[in-house]
Design an enzyme around this catalytic site. Structure first.
Site, short mmCIF file in Angstrom:
data_model
loop_
_atom_site.label_atom_id
_atom_site.label_comp_id
_atom_site.label_asym_id
_atom_site.label_seq_id
_atom_site.Cartn_x
_atom_site.Cartn_y
_atom_site.Cartn_z
N HIS A 3 -9.14 -6.41 -3.61
CA HIS A 3 -7.98 -6.45 -4.26
C HIS A 3 -6.87 -5.80 -3.10
CE1 HIS A 3 -9.39 -2.65 -5.38
NE2 HIS A 3 -8.02 -1.92 -5.27
N HIS A 37 -2.89 -4.30 -2.92
CA HIS A 37 -1.90 -3.59 -3.82
C HIS A 37 -0.52 -4.03 -3.09
CE1 HIS A 37 -3.91 -0.21 -5.70
NE2 HIS A 37 -4.69 -0.62 -4.68
#
Length: 130
Positions: free
Chosen positions: A93, A95
């Site tokens: 992932h 951010h």
């Protein structure tokens, strides 16, 4: 066993979705550093971002760029910072964090406590720009 992010993508766990396409999903971080803090994840369950093939890694960053541009418009800032840490959830992932100063990117900073209504408003503000 599916990661929490895979369960969010599947709709098993609620989220504040910002954007989605056939390969990627973007949603608000539930422990945001600032308003607009968004996560971009591949729908493919892979732990380490650099284990994605080159095409998917590039496509993930292009998708993240579109989301980042929407965040900039919804939450005016100097830049949208990008961080890839990935130790807390075993699912790659990115951010995306609106920044006024570099210290806005410090994960040791206190997290915002937003209400459900505030989260919904933040997600809608970003979606409205997309």
């Amino acid at each position: 066993m599916a990661t929490i992010f895979s369960r969010i993508i599947a709709g098993e766990i609620p989220s504040y979705k910002v954007a989605e396409d056939d390969k990627f999903f973007a949603f608000l971080d539930i422990n945001p550093l600032v308003k607009g803090h968004t996560l971009v994840v591949p729908k493919q369950e892979v732990d380490y971002i650099f284990d994605l093939n080159d095409e998917d890694l590039a496509a993930m960053h292009v998708f993240a760029k579109k989301v980042a541009r929407a965040i900039e418009k919804a939450f005016p800032c100097k830049k949208v910072g990008e961080a890839v840490i990935g130790l807390e959830v075993p699912h790659a992932h990115i951010h995306l964090i609106p920044m006024q100063k570099e210290s806005d990117m410090l994960f040791s900073n206190p997290k915002l406590k937003l209400s459900d209504e505030e989260f919904k408003a933040v997600a809608e503000a970003i979606r409205a720009v997309l």
